[in-house]
Design an enzyme around this catalytic site. Sequence first.
Site, PDB file in Angstrom:
ATOM      1  N   TYR A 117       0.680  -1.106   0.101  1.00  0.00           N
ATOM      2  CA  TYR A 117      -0.070  -0.077  -0.119  1.00  0.00           C
ATOM      3  C   TYR A 117       0.906   1.465  -0.041  1.00  0.00           C
ATOM      4  O   TYR A 117       0.493   2.316  -0.523  1.00  0.00           O
ATOM      5  CB  TYR A 117      -0.911   0.010   1.350  1.00  0.00           C
ATOM      6  CG  TYR A 117      -2.059  -0.949   0.778  1.00  0.00           C
ATOM      7  CD1 TYR A 117      -3.218  -0.502  -0.042  1.00  0.00           C
ATOM      8  CD2 TYR A 117      -2.213  -2.045   1.314  1.00  0.00           C
ATOM      9  CE1 TYR A 117      -4.401  -1.413  -0.262  1.00  0.00           C
ATOM     10  CE2 TYR A 117      -3.314  -3.155   1.053  1.00  0.00           C
ATOM     11  CZ  TYR A 117      -4.435  -2.625   0.019  1.00  0.00           C
ATOM     12  OH  TYR A 117      -5.314  -3.610  -0.044  1.00  0.00           O
ATOM     13  N   GLN A 134     -15.174   3.731  -6.046  1.00  0.00           N
ATOM     14  CA  GLN A 134     -14.800   2.644  -5.213  1.00  0.00           C
ATOM     15  C   GLN A 134     -13.150   2.865  -5.322  1.00  0.00           C
ATOM     16  O   GLN A 134     -12.477   1.934  -4.841  1.00  0.00           O
ATOM     17  CB  GLN A 134     -14.804   1.077  -5.979  1.00  0.00           C
ATOM     18  CG  GLN A 134     -16.377   0.891  -6.116  1.00  0.00           C
ATOM     19  CD  GLN A 134     -16.593  -0.028  -7.266  1.00  0.00           C
ATOM     20  OE1 GLN A 134     -16.656  -1.321  -6.953  1.00  0.00           O
ATOM     21  NE2 GLN A 134     -16.788   0.157  -8.455  1.00  0.00           N
ATOM     22  N   VAL A 179      -9.496   4.277  -3.883  1.00  0.00           N
ATOM     23  CA  VAL A 179      -8.854   4.841  -3.018  1.00  0.00           C
ATOM     24  C   VAL A 179      -7.752   5.651  -3.381  1.00  0.00           C
ATOM     25  O   VAL A 179      -6.872   6.292  -2.518  1.00  0.00           O
ATOM     26  CB  VAL A 179      -8.347   3.732  -2.041  1.00  0.00           C
ATOM     27  CG1 VAL A 179      -9.617   2.887  -1.577  1.00  0.00           C
ATOM     28  CG2 VAL A 179      -7.239   3.032  -2.772  1.00  0.00           C
ATOM     29  N   ASP A 180      -7.700   6.149  -4.566  1.00  0.00           N
ATOM     30  CA  ASP A 180      -6.446   7.221  -4.769  1.00  0.00           C
ATOM     31  C   ASP A 180      -6.635   8.598  -4.981  1.00  0.00           C
ATOM     32  O   ASP A 180      -5.740   9.329  -5.006  1.00  0.00           O
ATOM     33  CB  ASP A 180      -6.184   6.502  -6.363  1.00  0.00           C
ATOM     34  CG  ASP A 180      -7.407   7.205  -7.621  1.00  0.00           C
ATOM     35  OD1 ASP A 180      -8.376   7.849  -7.352  1.00  0.00           O
ATOM     36  OD2 ASP A 180      -7.309   6.335  -8.513  1.00  0.00           O
ATOM     37  N   HIS A 196     -14.842   2.862  -0.636  1.00  0.00           N
ATOM     38  CA  HIS A 196     -13.676   1.993  -0.177  1.00  0.00           C
ATOM     39  C   HIS A 196     -12.698   2.601   0.728  1.00  0.00           C
ATOM     40  O   HIS A 196     -11.780   2.077   0.924  1.00  0.00           O
ATOM     41  CB  HIS A 196     -13.057   1.241  -1.218  1.00  0.00           C
ATOM     42  CG  HIS A 196     -14.160   0.042  -1.891  1.00  0.00           C
ATOM     43  ND1 HIS A 196     -13.857  -0.592  -3.058  1.00  0.00           N
ATOM     44  CD2 HIS A 196     -15.273  -0.345  -1.392  1.00  0.00           C
ATOM     45  CE1 HIS A 196     -14.873  -1.363  -3.580  1.00  0.00           C
ATOM     46  NE2 HIS A 196     -15.899  -1.316  -2.604  1.00  0.00           N
ATOM     47  N   CYS A 211      -1.759   2.555  21.284  1.00  0.00           N
ATOM     48  CA  CYS A 211      -2.774   1.843  22.365  1.00  0.00           C
ATOM     49  C   CYS A 211      -2.729   0.167  22.311  1.00  0.00           C
ATOM     50  O   CYS A 211      -3.197  -0.358  23.195  1.00  0.00           O
ATOM     51  CB  CYS A 211      -4.082   2.318  21.651  1.00  0.00           C
ATOM     52  SG  CYS A 211      -4.727   1.373  20.155  1.00  0.00           S
ATOM     53  N   GLY A 213     -15.941   2.740 -15.686  1.00  0.00           N
ATOM     54  CA  GLY A 213     -14.697   2.226 -15.326  1.00  0.00           C
ATOM     55  C   GLY A 213     -14.664   1.207 -14.228  1.00  0.00           C
ATOM     56  O   GLY A 213     -13.663   1.006 -13.597  1.00  0.00           O
ATOM     57  N   THR A 214     -15.516   0.691 -14.282  1.00  0.00           N
ATOM     58  CA  THR A 214     -15.802  -0.606 -13.180  1.00  0.00           C
ATOM     59  C   THR A 214     -16.201  -1.873 -13.907  1.00  0.00           C
ATOM     60  O   THR A 214     -17.292  -1.685 -14.634  1.00  0.00           O
ATOM     61  CB  THR A 214     -16.524  -0.210 -11.927  1.00  0.00           C
ATOM     62  OG1 THR A 214     -16.633  -1.383 -10.964  1.00  0.00           O
ATOM     63  CG2 THR A 214     -18.114   0.402 -12.330  1.00  0.00           C
TER      64      THR A 214
HETATM   65  P1  OAD Z   1     -11.799  -3.880 -12.353  1.00  0.00           P
HETATM   66  O1  OAD Z   1     -10.422  -3.955 -12.382  1.00  0.00           O
HETATM   67  O2  OAD Z   1     -12.511  -4.968 -11.697  1.00  0.00           O
HETATM   68  O3  OAD Z   1     -12.507  -3.256 -13.529  1.00  0.00           O
HETATM   69  C1  OAD Z   1     -11.842  -2.149 -14.140  1.00  0.00           C
HETATM   70  C2  OAD Z   1     -12.666  -1.755 -15.106  1.00  0.00           C
HETATM   71  O4  OAD Z   1     -12.263  -0.615 -15.845  1.00  0.00           O
HETATM   72  C3  OAD Z   1     -12.869  -2.871 -16.335  1.00  0.00           C
HETATM   73  O5  OAD Z   1     -14.030  -2.928 -16.703  1.00  0.00           O
HETATM   74  C4  OAD Z   1     -12.154  -2.405 -17.509  1.00  0.00           C
HETATM   75  O6  OAD Z   1     -12.825  -2.378 -18.785  1.00  0.00           O
HETATM   76  C5  OAD Z   1     -12.290  -0.490 -17.359  1.00  0.00           C
HETATM   77  N1  OAD Z   1     -11.251   0.263 -17.774  1.00  0.00           N
HETATM   78  C6  OAD Z   1     -10.168   0.078 -18.253  1.00  0.00           C
HETATM   79  N2  OAD Z   1      -9.617   1.050 -18.866  1.00  0.00           N
HETATM   80  C7  OAD Z   1     -10.573   2.075 -18.809  1.00  0.00           C
HETATM   81  C8  OAD Z   1     -10.703   3.636 -19.312  1.00  0.00           C
HETATM   82  N3  OAD Z   1      -9.333   4.054 -19.623  1.00  0.00           N
HETATM   83  N4  OAD Z   1     -11.755   3.877 -19.097  1.00  0.00           N
HETATM   84  C9  OAD Z   1     -12.909   3.491 -18.397  1.00  0.00           C
HETATM   85  N5  OAD Z   1     -12.892   2.163 -18.225  1.00  0.00           N
HETATM   86  C10 OAD Z   1     -11.731   1.610 -18.265  1.00  0.00           C
HETATM   87  O7  OAD Z   1     -11.704  -2.684 -11.194  1.00  0.00           O
HETATM   88  P2  OAD Z   1     -12.967  -2.148 -10.199  1.00  0.00           P
HETATM   89  O8  OAD Z   1     -14.296  -2.208 -11.031  1.00  0.00           O
HETATM   90  O9  OAD Z   1     -12.752  -0.678  -9.748  1.00  0.00           O
HETATM   91  O10 OAD Z   1     -11.887  -3.370  -4.021  1.00  0.00           O
HETATM   92  O11 OAD Z   1     -12.890  -3.250  -9.194  1.00  0.00           O
HETATM   93  C11 OAD Z   1     -13.697  -2.870  -7.825  1.00  0.00           C
HETATM   94  C12 OAD Z   1     -12.896  -3.384  -6.546  1.00  0.00           C
HETATM   95  O12 OAD Z   1     -12.483  -4.297  -6.557  1.00  0.00           O
HETATM   96  C13 OAD Z   1     -12.142  -2.251  -6.121  1.00  0.00           C
HETATM   97  O13 OAD Z   1     -12.385  -1.117  -5.728  1.00  0.00           O
HETATM   98  C14 OAD Z   1     -11.041  -2.971  -5.260  1.00  0.00           C
HETATM   99  C15 OAD Z   1     -10.907  -4.366  -6.081  1.00  0.00           C
HETATM  100  O14 OAD Z   1     -10.652  -5.499  -5.554  1.00  0.00           O
HETATM  101  C16 OAD Z   1     -11.223  -3.671  -2.769  1.00  0.00           C
HETATM  102  O15 OAD Z   1      -9.868  -3.608  -2.864  1.00  0.00           O
HETATM  103  C17 OAD Z   1     -12.210  -3.866  -1.804  1.00  0.00           C
END
Ligand code: OAD
Length: 236
Positions: A63, A97, A99-100, A115, A146, A183-184
């Site tokens: 991290y 979601q 944390v950046d 998150h 603590c 982007g998720t």
């Molecule tokens: P993922 O890696 O699962 O998904 C990323 C998404 O971004 C994919 O669907 C890609 O197609 C898309 N992507 C890539 N480049 C892109 C761009 N330039 N513009 C738009 N979209 C793009 O990541 P998250 O969905 O964020 O949680 O993952 C969710 C959670 O899982 C995170 O918050 C983290 C992870 O484990 C924890 O750590 C609790």
Amino acid sequence: MEELIERLERARSVFVLTGSGISAESGLPTFRGVGGMWRTHRVEELASPEGFARNPQLVWTWYNERNGAHRRAAPNAGHYALAELERRTSDFTLATQNVDSLHMRAGSRRLLELHGSLRTARCDACGARRPLDATGLPLQEIEHGCGGMLRPDIVWFGEPLPEAAWREAAEAAARAEVILVVGTSAVVYPAAALATRYASREAYVAEINPEETAISDRVNCVIRSTAADALPRLLR
Ligand code: OAD
């Protein structure tokens, strides 16, 4: 795209859910795609309370590296476009979601960090918080005064989301006329449910993602493009 632009212009209430893909064009890796962090790192070692209990030094080393990368990165046109959309919309909520901290640095204010964030560490016993700078937490300072342990102030697998942020996000999703999902991969719950189960039946849901996702077949509009390309084009 045209219908989405018109709906955004008319909407009183807009809700946006973002994931790591929105920061890809800032140079930060996603989790599951090509080059994604969960392809080369073990989730259960780095993103679970059990992994932290087993090896807190390993977890902090990872991290601390991510925290450094976040601070070297700059918000991209997608982050800035969402901050501008907030200024143009009377009832706007952005739930991320990520944390950046890139949404905050781009100027988003109605922001719910579902998150958590890497701006702080938190004691796992007393809950005290300590701000982190670009170097993160020195490994010899993981033990808190603590008797507890300082951990990243984020949500790991198996942990509940921060209650107030979750409630606000669920309410904002339910009253939104337009929902953008950016982007998720929409596979991590409960966040992913905000764009589906919590959305009103009348809401117009649009996905911005170059790839298909778990909810692509349930949205009203799919824009197969990147965040930094598509989001500025929504602001005519
Ligand atoms: P993922 O890696 O699962 O998904 C990323 C998404 O971004 C994919 O669907 C890609 O197609 C898309 N992507 C890539 N480049 C892109 C761009 N330039 N513009 C738009 N979209 C793009 O990541 P998250 O969905 O964020 O949680 O993952 C969710 C959670 O899982 C995170 O918050 C983290 C992870 O484990 C924890 O750590 C609790």
